[in-house]
Design a protein around this motif. Sequence first.
Motif, PDB file in Angstrom:
ATOM      1  N   LEU A 355      22.100  45.840  32.185  1.00 19.05           N
ATOM      2  CA  LEU A 355      23.421  45.517  31.738  1.00 19.05           C
ATOM      3  C   LEU A 355      24.260  45.729  33.133  1.00 19.05           C
ATOM      4  CD1 LEU A 355      23.542  47.473  28.330  1.00 19.05           C
ATOM      5  CD2 LEU A 355      23.704  44.965  28.660  1.00 19.05           C
ATOM      6  N   LEU A 356      25.327  44.644  33.082  1.00 16.04           N
ATOM      7  CA  LEU A 356      26.318  44.894  34.269  1.00 16.04           C
ATOM      8  C   LEU A 356      27.556  45.241  34.100  1.00 16.04           C
ATOM      9  CD1 LEU A 356      26.124  44.338  37.446  1.00 16.04           C
ATOM     10  CD2 LEU A 356      26.511  41.994  37.001  1.00 16.04           C
ATOM     11  N   THR A 380      31.693  37.203  35.813  1.00  9.04           N
ATOM     12  CA  THR A 380      32.279  36.989  34.446  1.00  9.04           C
ATOM     13  C   THR A 380      32.495  35.762  33.911  1.00  9.04           C
ATOM     14  OG1 THR A 380      34.614  37.384  34.711  1.00  9.04           O
ATOM     15  CG2 THR A 380      33.210  39.524  34.548  1.00  9.04           C
ATOM     16  N   THR A 381      32.542  34.765  34.734  1.00  8.08           N
ATOM     17  CA  THR A 381      32.907  33.226  34.299  1.00  8.08           C
ATOM     18  C   THR A 381      31.696  32.485  34.206  1.00  8.08           C
ATOM     19  OG1 THR A 381      33.212  32.438  36.423  1.00  8.08           O
ATOM     20  CG2 THR A 381      35.130  33.536  35.427  1.00  8.08           C
ATOM     21  N   LEU A 382      30.750  32.994  34.656  1.00  6.16           N
ATOM     22  CA  LEU A 382      29.237  32.360  34.628  1.00  6.16           C
ATOM     23  C   LEU A 382      29.015  32.109  33.482  1.00  6.16           C
ATOM     24  CD1 LEU A 382      27.430  33.747  37.666  1.00  6.16           C
ATOM     25  CD2 LEU A 382      28.674  31.795  37.688  1.00  6.16           C
ATOM     26  N   ALA A 389      30.978  44.242  24.808  1.00  7.76           N
ATOM     27  CA  ALA A 389      31.668  45.382  24.846  1.00  7.76           C
ATOM     28  C   ALA A 389      31.868  46.068  26.439  1.00  7.76           C
ATOM     29  CB  ALA A 389      30.865  46.441  24.406  1.00  7.76           C
ATOM     30  N   GLY A 390      32.550  44.704  27.178  1.00 16.57           N
ATOM     31  CA  GLY A 390      32.919  45.201  28.465  1.00 16.57           C
ATOM     32  C   GLY A 390      31.789  45.193  29.521  1.00 16.57           C
ATOM     33  N   ARG A 391      30.572  44.710  28.968  1.00 17.80           N
ATOM     34  CA  ARG A 391      29.568  44.649  30.298  1.00 17.80           C
ATOM     35  C   ARG A 391      28.930  42.981  30.124  1.00 17.80           C
ATOM     36  NH1 ARG A 391      25.495  49.999  29.131  1.00 17.80           N
ATOM     37  NH2 ARG A 391      27.174  51.482  29.970  1.00 17.80           N
ATOM     38  N   LEU A 392      28.276  42.893  31.219  1.00 19.88           N
ATOM     39  CA  LEU A 392      27.550  41.324  31.498  1.00 19.88           C
ATOM     40  C   LEU A 392      26.229  41.595  31.079  1.00 19.88           C
ATOM     41  CD1 LEU A 392      29.507  39.925  34.391  1.00 19.88           C
ATOM     42  CD2 LEU A 392      30.160  39.641  31.859  1.00 19.88           C
ATOM     43  N   ARG A 393      25.816  40.413  30.392  1.00 21.58           N
ATOM     44  CA  ARG A 393      24.176  40.516  30.288  1.00 21.58           C
ATOM     45  C   ARG A 393      23.839  39.102  30.483  1.00 21.58           C
ATOM     46  NH1 ARG A 393      20.676  42.867  25.384  1.00 21.58           N
ATOM     47  NH2 ARG A 393      18.695  41.975  26.018  1.00 21.58           N
TER      48      ARG A 393
END
Length: 823
Positions: A355-356, A380-382, A389-393
Motif C-alpha cells: 500500500l502506498l 494517483t492519476t494512473l 482510504a487515502g492510500r494507493l494500491r
Amino acid sequence: MQQLVQRRRRDGLVARTAERELFRGSFDTPPEDEEHRFLFHVHGNAGVGKTFLLRDFERIARERGALTAYVDESAHSVPEVLAELCRQVAAQGHRFKELDRLLATHRERLHEAEAAALAALDPEPAGGPSAGSMAVARAGLAGLGLIPGAGAFAGVLDPAHVAQGADRLRAVLGARFRSHEDVQLVLSPESVLTPVLTKEITDAASSVPWIVLFFDTYERTGAFLDGWLHDVMTTDRHGALPATVVVVTAGRHPLDTAHWGGFGDFTAALPLQPFTEGETRGLLADRGVTAEPVVTEVLRLTGGLPVLVSTLAATRPAGPDDVHDPSATAVDRFLKWEPDPVRRSAALAGALPRLLDADVFRAVADGDPEQLDELYGWLTTLPFADERAGRLRYHDVVRAPMLRLQRRRSPRGWAERQRRLADRFRAWREEAETGRDAGRLWADEEWRELRLAESYHLLCAGDREAPSMVLRGLVDVCDQGESVAGRWLDVLEEAGRDAELRTVAAWGRQLSRALADGGTEAVLDRLLTDSGFGAVVVDALGSTNVTRPPGGPADWGTPVPGAARERHAEERRVADRDADDRDAEGPYAAGPGRGVALAPGTAARVYRGRAVSRAVRGDYRAALTDLDRALTLTPDDARSRALRGEYLRILRRHDDAVRDLERAVALDPAHDYAWASLGATRLALGDPAAALAALDRALALTPDYPWALIRRARVRRELGESEGRLADLDRAVTLQPDSPWAHCERGDALRAAGRDEEALAAYDRALGLDPGYASAYASRGVTRFHLGRPADALADLDRALELNPSYAWARAQRDEVVRHRDG
C-alpha cells in the motif's frame, strides 16, 4: 454543462453498456415487480474491470439519490464490514449511532477475551471441567469469531455443536463478561450486531429512495460474508430488510449455488469477459488513440484485459515504439509511451510497497521532497493505482510484472530498496511504541500494520532473520484472534509470491489451511509439530553467522552449531507439501545443515499461546500440558507460571496453584494478575488474611482491576469487613457498570447489611444485563422473601433451579421459603 458532457461520454462507451443498463433499469422497476433484482453479482478473472464497473454502478446509484457504501477485502470480518458501512454512511449525512456504539463495545470486549479466559474465570464446575470433543471446540471458537466463514451464519457447523461450544465459552468468560450482550458480542458478534444493522437501515430508508451496498473482492470476503448476507437477505431472523435495499457483489467466481441456487428470481449474474476487439477500439478511440499501428499493438499486448487497455489508453500513445523488440517486458508495455524517465522510475518504485501513501513513497523513491510530492500526485492519476482510504494500491496485473522487472534487472537494487522500506516502517513502529506498554502493542491495529509492513519488506529483501521474526510475530498475533492471524499469514504468502520465495509462500498456504481448518490453535499445533517450521532456514550457504535486523529481539532465531545443527535439520527439515515448491531456491531454501532452531523463548511462546486457546474452550488439563512444556524451555517465565497457577486453581489443585503463583510473583513482583490469582487461591485454602495481602498487592499495582476488587470483596466478607466489602464492590460497579457479576456481588453485600431494597435494585440491574444469571435469581428470591413477598421469592428460586438444577444453595433457600409459607 460539463457534467452532462461527461455523462454522455460515459453513456456512449460501448464497453459494459449492457451491464450498466441492466443495473440502471433496476431503479426504474418497483421492488414488487417480479423483474426487479435485489442482488447483482459481477464476476470474472482479475483485471476484467470488476472494481471499475462497481464504482460506475455506485455513481449510477448516487445519481438516483441512493445511500451507498462500498467494502472490499480490507475488511476481514462481519464486524469490520459493518464498521466500514457506518463510516461511509456517516460521510453521506446518516449516522448508524447504535451500531457504532455496539461496534466499539465489540472491539473492546474482543481485546479482553484473553483476560476473560484467564483472569475472570469462575466456572467452579463440580468435578472439574472436561476436555470436550474437537468438533465442539471448533464450534466454540467459531462462535468467538476466530474462524472466518464458520460463524453462526455460515451453515457449515452442526448447530448442536455451536450451541454446546458457545455454552462452554459462556461459562469460561462469564466471570468477566457477565453482561449477556457482552458475551454474545464475543461469542457471536453477528447475532447482536445484525439486528441493529437492519433497524438502522430501515430508519435510513425512510429518508432516501434506495440503499445500495457494494461488496468487492468477494472471492476473499465471501468466505465470511456469503452465508451472513444470505441470511440477512432471505430470512427474517435479524429483522426485516427494506425492499429498497440493493446489494452488489463482485468477485472472481459465480455465486455459491449452495446459498443462492434457489434464489435466481431475484439475483442477476453479470459475468465479465475481456473486452472484444470492438470494445477495445471504442475505448481507445474515446481516449484519442486511433492510429492503427498503436491500436494493433494494444490489442496484441493486452488481450482485451480492461485494466491493461485502460492503462495504455491513458498514456495517449502517438505511435508504437520498438514493437518488434522480443525482450520488452510487460512493464515496458505499461509505461512505454511515458517519455519521462523520472516518472517511469517513480511508477516502478511505487509498486514495491503493498500500500502506498505520500510518506511511504518518499521512503522508497529518489528525488527532492517537492519533486516527490509532485510525482506522487501523478501516481494517483494512473488507471492501475486504485485509491482506497487515502492510500494507493496497484492492480495486481500491473504490480506483479513491475516487481519481477525490478527484482531481475537489479537484485541488489531490489534488496536495498526493500531494506530501506523495512527500516522506515521499523522507525515508524518504534515511534508508535514510545511510552507504550509493550504487552498491549499487539492489540493496536496501527502498530500491527507497521510491524506487518516491516516484516513483508524484510522477507522480500532476503533478510536471514526475517522468517524467525515473522513466525515469532505469528505466535503473538494468535492471541488477537483469527482475523488478525490471517493478515499475518497473508504477508507470508504475498512476500513469497512477490519475491519468488516459494518456501515462504508454501508456509503461508500451509498455515492458512491450518487456520481455516482449526483456528489459531491449529496454527500453533502446526508450528510445534511440522518439521517445516521447526527448522527455519536462514542461510543458503550453510553459515551459522547470522546478523539480526536492527531493533530485533534476541530470540528471533538461535544458530544450531555443528553436529547438533545437522541432527536438527535432519529431524525438523522443511517439508514442503506442494510439489511445485520442492525446487525452491534462495535465502529461505531448505537443506541439511542449514537449519536455525526456533529459540527456546519462541517455542515457549507457541506452547503458551496454544495453552490459552485450549483454556478458552475449557480444556485446562491440555493447557497445563502445554504450559509444562513451555516452562521446561523457559522455567523463569513469570507469565507462564501465572497462567499455570490460575489453571491449577480452576482445577481445584490449590496447593499446586499456590506454588506456581508464588514463583510467578517472585520472578515478577509487578505481575498484578499473578497476585490476584494468588489471593483467590489463598482464600480457597481458608487463609483470608494471606488472600487479602495478595489482593491488596494486585490492586496497589493496578487500582482499576475489577476482578481483583470483587475477589477482595469476597475476602472481606470472610473477615467481616462489611464496609470495605461494599466499598470494593461500589468501585467495581463504577469501573464495569455493565457487569452483571459486579451488580450481583454488590447486591449480596447490601443484603448482608440489611439493605434489602437497595439489594433488590442491584439484582434487578444484574438480571437486566443477563436474564440467564441463575445466581442473581436465587439471591433476588431471598431478598424478596425478606421483603415479605414469598410468591415472588418462589418464582425467582424456581427460575434459578430451572437454569441450574444442581444449585444446592438455591434449593435450600426454596425449601426455607416453602416451610415458612406452609408452617
